[in-house]
Design an enzyme around this catalytic site. Structure first.
Site, PDB file in Angstrom:
ATOM      1  N   THR A   1       0.906  -1.275  -0.116  1.00 13.66           N
ATOM      2  CA  THR A   1      -0.034  -0.131  -0.093  1.00 13.66           C
ATOM      3  C   THR A   1       0.740   1.312  -0.084  1.00 13.66           C
ATOM      4  OG1 THR A   1      -0.064  -0.250   2.322  1.00 13.66           O
ATOM      5  CG2 THR A   1      -1.826  -0.792   1.101  1.00 13.66           C
TER       6      THR A   1
ATOM      7  N   ASP B   1      -1.681  -8.204   6.910  1.00 15.87           N
ATOM      8  CA  ASP B   1      -0.732  -8.081   5.907  1.00 15.87           C
ATOM      9  C   ASP B   1       0.142  -9.306   5.615  1.00 15.87           C
ATOM     10  OD1 ASP B   1      -1.498  -5.571   5.507  1.00 15.87           O
ATOM     11  OD2 ASP B   1       0.588  -4.570   5.598  1.00 15.87           O
TER      12      ASP B   1
END
Length: 564
Positions: free
Chosen positions: A101, A413
């Site tokens: 991200t 994640d």
């Protein structure tokens, strides 16, 4: 040259409302590029293992401490429309692949910054966009040539992969625990889909996944403040925060038979309001008796199958608890639908809607041990030691809520990274090696292009260098020296490949930057790998969003009157 304007003798014609603000042409494009640069600068320092944390205060006075790109930008309040669309990128990246991200914002910002000189020299945006699209295709083909296949059951390689994801996070001090937890959780939840979906026109190939990995639904993270981070664990089963309904019920059962219901075990109240007129006292007793018989009948239907544990999503009346306690059955009530689905997946039970339709096959026998445990002030029900559970609970312990929230984000994640590799088993070298290889490859390929498009094509190559450059910057080493050395290594590999086996061969150069020390290392030996799908998604999203923002030449902002 005549200037366009109103005919002589006529005043200025106002088409737009006078309150409307409008920026157009080059001014709008340069404004957009500045906004993108501002967003990229916010999170530039959160890339890599030496990343800094950001502390954000929300309007309610709560604080968030994180270095997760998506989380930071989600909390930041921006007013510029281009900045908002940049923030949307990181959200899309997070939903699609779960990692990268920060990289996607930095890369998209750099693409736009590199386009600024062309905009200022009046190069038409469509020319820039065309050059960018050519470069994107070349970049993707370079990535495909660099990719390395991996076996998902090769634990050592998979651990290295997850470590390169978690290494940049706050929880990197407890790397080994986190890596094992992420791997265990995803491989527990992963299961082969029975019927791959086939869509018409060959579209099905992309979406017909052979594996189903639903982390969100079946890998529940339970955060319990207190204890130490080393106490975190992945259960080979599930747990939930509920206590038994009756004090006489058993609190530990080996190999329990589990029945799951989503029906209330109490007398059904009428849907509509009804009045009953009773003339005889006996009728009142009959009414009460009928209610009791209804509950008793339901309980007897359940007890006939000799379950050890009954779990329902609705209520359990006192009378039903009494019957269950007499039959030595442990009962839980008002369990969430999501928790009930997890218990069903872990124990092999089927959720039943009516007690008169229970069959022997609906009873779950896959759980090895049921136990009630007290953690802190709360009671938790543990269904552990399940045989081949396809759902699991991850218990996180830590000093404070902020620490737990950050560890949960890091773990999510890491699990997404493992999930991506389960879907697509190819890997690419990390530490800026892929980006530098793409950059050098684009420089070589750009020499064959002619005309105006060559400039934007080279610009994408330069923009790719932002990742190794930022990594070096965050380590505190000399950026120019490090990046130049890395560029030279990749360029030398290209020349060597061309000299030895002619043009058209692709060199395998995996040199990148060690994000902790800032030294150049071979990623193959250093062991930093990233999933192919994450890298590809990052590059695609960054280039495509840069192209979209460059093609905006008019920004009109004005509020319509309410009611129109």
């Amino acid at each position: 040259m005549a200037t366009a304007g109103p005919p002589p003798g006529m005043g200025q014609i106002m088409v737009l409302n006078s309150k409307t603000q409008r920026t157009h042409g080059r001014q709008a494009q340069i404004g957009n590029i500045s906004a993108a640069r501002a967003v990229a600068d916010i999170i530039r320092s959160t890339l890599g293992p030496r990343s800094m944390l950001k502390m954000l205060l929300d309007p309610m006075g709560g604080i968030v401490i994180t270095n997760d790109g998506n989380c930071i930008l989600r909390e930041v309040d921006v007013s510029h429309p281009t900045a908002k669309s940049m923030i949307e990128l990181s959200r899309a990246q997070d939903e699609e692949v779960g990692d990268g991200t920060t990289s996607v914002i930095i890369l998209a910002g750099e693409m736009l910054i590199n386009a600024e000189p062309f905009v200022r020299t009046n190069v038409h945006p469509t020319v820039i966009v065309r050059g960018y699209n050519y470069a994107l295709q070349e970049a993707l083909s370079i990535c495909e040539k660099m990719a390395l296949e991996v076996d998902i059951h090769d634990t050592d390689r998979m651990k290295l992969l997850v470590q390169s994801c978690i290494g940049t996070k706050f929880s990197s001090r407890w790397n080994d625990i986190m890596v094992d937890m992420a791997l265990r959780a995803v491989l527990t939840v992963a299961r082969e889909t029975r019927t791959p979906s086939v869509l018409p026109g060959g579209v099905g190939d992309i979406y017909s996944q052979k594996m189903e990995v639903d982390i969100k639904r079946y890998a529940k993270v339970e955060k319990i403040p207190g204890g130490e981070i080393s106490d975190c664990a992945v259960l080979s089963g599930v747990m939930f925060n509920k206590d038994i309904t009756h004090s006489k019920m058993r609190r530990r059962i080996d190999n329990p038979r589990i029945l799951l219901l989503d029906t209330p075990l109490e007398y059904k109240k009428g849907e509509s309001q009804t009045n009953v007129e009773i003339t005889d006292e006996e009728d009142w007793n009959t009414l009460l008796k009928m209610e009791e018989e209804y509950v008793e009948n339901m309980c007897m239907e359940i007890i006939a199958f000799k379950p050890d544990i009954v779990i329902t999503e609705k209520g359990v009346s006192d009378l039903a608890q009494h019957y269950f306690a007499k039959a030595n059955i442990t009962a839980f009530r008002r369990l969430r639908k999501t928790d009930n689905n997890r218990v069903a997946r872990a124990t092999g039970a089927t959720i039943v809607s009516r007690t008169d339709e229970i069959r022997e096959g609906d009873i779950g026998t896959g759980c090895g041990l049921f136990e009630m445990r007290k953690i802190g002030e709360e009671y938790f029900a543990f269904f552990d030691e399940c045989k081949d559970p396809k759902a699991c609970t991850i218990i996180l312990r830590g000093g404070s809520k902020d620490v737990l929230n950050e560890i949960e984000r890091n773990l999510t994640d890491a699990m997404q990274v493992v999930r991506n590799v389960v879907f697509d088993t190819r890997l690419l070298p990390g530490g800026g090696a892929t980006e530098m290889a793409v950059s050098v490859g684009l420089r070589k390929a750009g020499l064959k292009l002619e005309g105006v498009q060559q400039g934007p094509y080279f610009a994408v190559g330069e923009a790719m260098e932002v990742i190794p450059r930022t990594l070096a910057q965050n380590c505190g080493v000399s950026v120019i020296r490090t990046v130049t050395q890395l560029r030279a290594k990749h360029a030398a590999a290209y020349e060597e490949a061309e000299n030895s086996s002619g043009e058209g061969t692709f060199p395998k150069c995996n040199w990148g930057i060690d994000g902790t020390t800032g030294k150049l290392v071979d990623m193959e030996q250093f062991g930093v790998w990233e999933p192919f799908s994450v890298k590809i998604q990052t590059i695609k999203t960054a280039v495509e969003s840069a192209c979209m923002i460059l093609r905006i030449d008019d920004i009109v902002s004005g509020s319509k009157k309410k009611g129109y």
